[in-house]
Motif scaffolding. Structure first.
Motif, PDB file in Angstrom:
ATOM      1  N   SER A  26      -1.004  -5.870 -12.155  1.00 41.38           N
ATOM      2  CA  SER A  26      -0.365  -6.764 -11.186  1.00 41.38           C
ATOM      3  C   SER A  26      -0.794  -6.484  -9.745  1.00 41.38           C
ATOM      4  N   GLY A  27      -1.256  -5.260  -9.472  1.00 41.72           N
ATOM      5  CA  GLY A  27      -1.683  -4.923  -8.127  1.00 41.72           C
ATOM      6  C   GLY A  27      -3.186  -4.938  -7.932  1.00 41.72           C
ATOM      7  N   VAL A  28      -3.926  -5.366  -8.963  1.00 41.45           N
ATOM      8  CA  VAL A  28      -5.388  -5.393  -8.858  1.00 41.45           C
ATOM      9  C   VAL A  28      -5.833  -6.754  -8.337  1.00 41.45           C
ATOM     10  N   GLU A  29      -6.484  -6.733  -7.170  1.00 44.42           N
ATOM     11  CA  GLU A  29      -6.912  -7.988  -6.543  1.00 44.42           C
ATOM     12  C   GLU A  29      -8.291  -8.429  -7.004  1.00 44.42           C
ATOM     13  N   LEU A  45      -8.724   2.115  -4.821  1.00 43.71           N
ATOM     14  CA  LEU A  45      -7.996   1.842  -6.054  1.00 43.71           C
ATOM     15  C   LEU A  45      -7.061   3.016  -6.263  1.00 43.71           C
ATOM     16  N   ASN A  46      -5.774   2.726  -6.379  1.00 46.03           N
ATOM     17  CA  ASN A  46      -4.799   3.767  -6.687  1.00 46.03           C
ATOM     18  C   ASN A  46      -4.397   3.623  -8.144  1.00 46.03           C
ATOM     19  N   ASP A  77      -1.149  -1.879 -16.189  1.00 46.70           N
ATOM     20  CA  ASP A  77      -0.486  -2.820 -15.279  1.00 46.70           C
ATOM     21  C   ASP A  77      -1.495  -3.239 -14.214  1.00 46.70           C
ATOM     22  N   THR A 128      -0.754   2.183 -14.002  1.00 49.37           N
ATOM     23  CA  THR A 128      -0.631   1.177 -12.952  1.00 49.37           C
ATOM     24  C   THR A 128      -1.810   1.317 -11.998  1.00 49.37           C
ATOM     25  N   ARG A 130      -3.428 -10.679 -12.096  1.00 48.39           N
ATOM     26  CA  ARG A 130      -3.383 -11.730 -11.082  1.00 48.39           C
ATOM     27  C   ARG A 130      -4.350 -12.850 -11.484  1.00 48.39           C
ATOM     28  N   THR A 177      -3.708  -0.326  -8.581  1.00 48.56           N
ATOM     29  CA  THR A 177      -3.560  -1.235  -7.447  1.00 48.56           C
ATOM     30  C   THR A 177      -4.789  -1.115  -6.557  1.00 48.56           C
ATOM     31  N   GLY A 178      -5.274  -2.266  -6.111  1.00 47.10           N
ATOM     32  CA  GLY A 178      -6.452  -2.295  -5.245  1.00 47.10           C
ATOM     33  C   GLY A 178      -7.576  -3.063  -5.913  1.00 47.10           C
TER      34      GLY A 178
END
Length: 111
Positions: A50-53, A3-4, A48, A17, A83, A19-20
């Motif tokens: 949007s990049g979290v799966e 996770l970033n 944000d 933000t 998402r 992501t991951g």
């Protein structure tokens, strides 16, 4: 999966933000970023997603506790652009009515 987490703030407004995958192992990274902002007296945080799966209950609890602390001092926390998988978790748990969920990350306020 990692996770970033990155943060940008401007005036009392911050965007975090992520992501991951947000889970038991990676949630402390987000928790630390949010804790720093809470100490800095930020009054509005947009996360944000949007990049979290993937996001499990640990991740949701991190977001909930940050939102609670912000609300206690009159601030707000919003979740931006989750998402479908994350949005489904919000709906199933009823948290979509607890959090303010927006479809896109708001642009920083000018001035």
């Amino acid at each position: 999966m990692e996770l970033n987490v990155s943060t940008s703030s401007q005036g009392g407004h911050a965007v975090v933000t992520a992501t991951g995958e947000l889970d038991l192992y990676t949630a402390p990274r987000l928790q630390n970023a949010l804790a720093v902002l809470l100490r800095e007296e930020v009054d509005r945080i947009v996360v944000d997603l949007s990049g979290v799966e993937f996001c499990d209950s640990t991740g949701m609890n991190v977001l909930l506790s940050a939102m609670k602390r912000l609300k206690e001092r009159g601030g707000s926390l919003e979740l931006a652009a989750p998402r479908p998988a994350v949005r489904r978790i919000l709906q199933v748990t009823g948290l979509d009515s607890v959090f303010t969920v927006v479809d896109a990350v708001p642009a920083p306020h000018a001035g």
